[in-house]
Design a protein around this motif. Structure first.
Motif, PDB file in Angstrom:
ATOM      1  N   UNK A 109      14.131  -0.026 -10.433  1.00  0.00           N
ATOM      2  CA  UNK A 109      13.230   0.611  -9.471  1.00  0.00           C
ATOM      3  C   UNK A 109      11.822   0.053  -9.662  1.00  0.00           C
ATOM      4  N   UNK A 110      11.083  -0.002  -8.572  1.00  0.00           N
ATOM      5  CA  UNK A 110       9.718  -0.519  -8.629  1.00  0.00           C
ATOM      6  C   UNK A 110       8.838   0.215  -7.638  1.00  0.00           C
ATOM      7  N   UNK A 111       7.559   0.283  -7.956  1.00  0.00           N
ATOM      8  CA  UNK A 111       6.568   0.773  -6.997  1.00  0.00           C
ATOM      9  C   UNK A 111       5.396  -0.211  -6.994  1.00  0.00           C
ATOM     10  N   UNK A 112       4.910  -0.523  -5.800  1.00  0.00           N
ATOM     11  CA  UNK A 112       3.810  -1.466  -5.595  1.00  0.00           C
ATOM     12  C   UNK A 112       2.640  -0.681  -5.002  1.00  0.00           C
ATOM     13  N   UNK A 113       1.494  -0.723  -5.667  1.00  0.00           N
ATOM     14  CA  UNK A 113       0.342   0.089  -5.255  1.00  0.00           C
ATOM     15  C   UNK A 113      -0.861  -0.813  -5.047  1.00  0.00           C
ATOM     16  N   UNK A 114      -1.421  -0.768  -3.859  1.00  0.00           N
ATOM     17  CA  UNK A 114      -2.567  -1.613  -3.527  1.00  0.00           C
ATOM     18  C   UNK A 114      -3.850  -1.073  -4.159  1.00  0.00           C
ATOM     19  N   UNK A 115      -4.604  -1.959  -4.793  1.00  0.00           N
ATOM     20  CA  UNK A 115      -5.908  -1.604  -5.347  1.00  0.00           C
ATOM     21  C   UNK A 115      -6.921  -2.634  -4.861  1.00  0.00           C
ATOM     22  N   UNK A 116      -7.601  -2.318  -3.768  1.00  0.00           N
ATOM     23  CA  UNK A 116      -8.527  -3.281  -3.164  1.00  0.00           C
ATOM     24  C   UNK A 116      -9.771  -3.500  -4.011  1.00  0.00           C
ATOM     25  N   UNK A 117     -10.166  -2.483  -4.796  1.00  0.00           N
ATOM     26  CA  UNK A 117     -11.338  -2.644  -5.660  1.00  0.00           C
ATOM     27  C   UNK A 117     -11.123  -3.758  -6.679  1.00  0.00           C
ATOM     28  N   UNK A 118      -9.917  -3.824  -7.247  1.00  0.00           N
ATOM     29  CA  UNK A 118      -9.610  -4.851  -8.244  1.00  0.00           C
ATOM     30  C   UNK A 118      -8.975  -6.086  -7.624  1.00  0.00           C
ATOM     31  N   UNK A 119      -8.637  -6.021  -6.334  1.00  0.00           N
ATOM     32  CA  UNK A 119      -8.052  -7.156  -5.646  1.00  0.00           C
ATOM     33  C   UNK A 119      -6.637  -7.477  -6.106  1.00  0.00           C
ATOM     34  N   UNK A 120      -5.885  -6.443  -6.478  1.00  0.00           N
ATOM     35  CA  UNK A 120      -4.529  -6.656  -6.974  1.00  0.00           C
ATOM     36  C   UNK A 120      -3.552  -5.656  -6.353  1.00  0.00           C
ATOM     37  N   UNK A 121      -2.283  -5.978  -6.479  1.00  0.00           N
ATOM     38  CA  UNK A 121      -1.211  -5.015  -6.250  1.00  0.00           C
ATOM     39  C   UNK A 121      -0.715  -4.619  -7.636  1.00  0.00           C
ATOM     40  N   UNK A 122      -0.860  -3.366  -7.990  1.00  0.00           N
ATOM     41  CA  UNK A 122      -0.392  -2.879  -9.281  1.00  0.00           C
ATOM     42  C   UNK A 122       1.081  -2.515  -9.158  1.00  0.00           C
ATOM     43  N   UNK A 123       1.885  -2.917 -10.132  1.00  0.00           N
ATOM     44  CA  UNK A 123       3.330  -2.750 -10.048  1.00  0.00           C
ATOM     45  C   UNK A 123       3.851  -2.029 -11.288  1.00  0.00           C
ATOM     46  N   UNK A 124       4.774  -1.088 -11.070  1.00  0.00           N
ATOM     47  CA  UNK A 124       5.499  -0.459 -12.167  1.00  0.00           C
ATOM     48  C   UNK A 124       6.984  -0.700 -11.972  1.00  0.00           C
ATOM     49  N   UNK A 125       7.650  -1.087 -13.051  1.00  0.00           N
ATOM     50  CA  UNK A 125       9.097  -1.311 -13.030  1.00  0.00           C
ATOM     51  C   UNK A 125       9.786  -0.356 -13.993  1.00  0.00           C
ATOM     52  N   UNK A 126      10.951   0.129 -13.600  1.00  0.00           N
ATOM     53  CA  UNK A 126      11.804   0.918 -14.479  1.00  0.00           C
ATOM     54  C   UNK A 126      13.244   0.435 -14.317  1.00  0.00           C
ATOM     55  N   UNK A 127      14.001   0.491 -15.401  1.00  0.00           N
ATOM     56  CA  UNK A 127      15.396   0.078 -15.305  1.00  0.00           C
ATOM     57  C   UNK A 127      16.259   0.955 -16.198  1.00  0.00           C
ATOM     58  N   UNK A 128      17.546   0.881 -15.956  1.00  0.00           N
ATOM     59  CA  UNK A 128      18.528   1.512 -16.824  1.00  0.00           C
ATOM     60  C   UNK A 128      19.493   0.444 -17.299  1.00  0.00           C
ATOM     61  N   UNK A 129      20.028   0.649 -18.504  1.00  0.00           N
ATOM     62  CA  UNK A 129      20.982  -0.321 -19.010  1.00  0.00           C
ATOM     63  C   UNK A 129      20.307  -1.547 -19.570  1.00  0.00           C
TER      64      UNK A 129
END
Length: 337
Positions: A271-291
């Motif tokens: 699973x992943x979530x992509x979050x826009x952060x225009x102040x830092x000029x990045x897309x912040x990403x979090x990943x989670x997995x099982x197994x």
């Protein structure tokens, strides 16, 4: 853990009052703030002049931790923090293992200091900046590792209710409330000791997980509305634009845990979530997995990040659409292998 010489060095060093700084990583979570404040309360009892210096603000859901109101914020008080760090005899870094994890500006400053560093961390591939490196990836949280560290230094008697509350908080948050694979029998034995010290464990859980604002729930709804599922890749992801964050009056910590909803779907291992952060000029990403899927390696290889086997973060300097397209392309390529 530490060898005999390291234990002797720290034992002798801590016998007389010193000036000591304790630092969590940027955007501190429950484990980062819990471990730094837990150590802070122990060192205060030993009469050291000690400060926790956080690179930036931490979310409200951990702002109730004992001592949180005493934390200095580097981005808000540059000169005060720099002066304290320059005059410190020892600097502890907790829940991270590379100085750049404090942010570009603070990381660069830390690299100029002459004081010795002590690293306490449970992430993979530690850098070599510390005089003493306490790094063990078998621990599910830095807070559990801190508990063992204090035992090695014969400082367990200083684990009072405040220290125990901080350590328990980090263990709870980094273990997913004790459901992640690195939750061991020893984890529960540590937790039993902390409960016996009188912590309000139901109250801690309530503070962590039952204080959402209406806007946060609306933001969660938006993320769930955007959720995309790829059964053939056992993957789900969602994304939030800067517009989404503004619409629901985003506060630090409001996106915490959203990525786990994708992982809760039957048959989904990534699973992943992509979050826009225009102040830092990045897309912040979090990943989670099982197994066995290693999101630490995945994030390091493709998204300028890292972390643990089943939990990692990353970032992209492309647009949101370009980043999502890249992610989907990578999924297809991996599936072919």
């Amino acid at each position: 853990m530490m060898n005999t010489n390291e234990i002797e060095f720290l034992t002798n060093f801590l016998e007389t009052p010193k000036q000591i700084a304790i630092i969590p990583h940027r955007n501190p979570d429950g484990d980062a703030l819990g471990s730094t404040l837990g150590l802070y309360h122990v060192l205060k009892q030993l009469n050291h002049n000690v400060k926790v210096i956080s690179p930036n603000e931490f979310p409200d859901f951990i702002s109730w931790l004992p001592g949180a109101d005493e934390v200095l914020i580097f981005e808000r008080n540059h000169e005060t923090c720099k002066k304290f760090l320059q005059n410190s005899n020892l600097i502890f870094t907790l829940d991270f293992n590379a100085l750049h994890r404090t942010g570009e500006q603070m990381g660069a400053f830390l690299s100029t200091l002459s004081a010795d560093f002590v690293m306490i961390d449970h992430h993979q591939m530690p850098d070599d900046y510390a005089k003493i490196t306490v790094s063990d990836t078998s621990f599910g949280s830095t807070c559990e590792l801190l508990y063992r560290f204090l035992q090695q230094l014969s400082l367990q008697k200083y684990i009072n209710k405040d220290v125990a509350t901080c350590i328990y908080t980090g263990i709870v948050t980094d273990s997913g409330s004790f459901k992640f694979t690195k939750t061991t029998g020893n984890t529960h034995r540590v937790v039993a000791d902390l409960i016996d010290l009188g912590i309000d464990n139901p109250g801690i859980h309530n503070n962590l997980f039952s204080t959402s604002s209406y806007n946060r729930l609306q933001l969660l709804g938006r993320a769930l509305e955007k959720l995309k599922v790829f059964p053939e890749h056992k993957t789900a992801y969602t994304w939030l634009s800067q517009k989404d964050l503004y619409e629901f009056n985003f506060q630090k910590g409001d996106t915490e845990g959203i990525v786990n909803y994708g992982l809760s779907i039957n048959g989904i291992d990534l699973a992943a979530i992509f979050i826009e952060n225009k102040d830092e000029g990045i897309i912040k990403i979090s990943f989670r997995s099982e197994g066995s899927f290693d999101v630490n390696e995945f994030s390091r290889n493709y998204f300028n990040g890292g972390g643990h086997i089943n939990a990692a973060g990353g970032k992209s300097f492309d647009s949101m659409q370009e980043t999502l397209s890249k992610f989907e392309t990578i999924l297809k390529e991996i599936n072919k292998q």
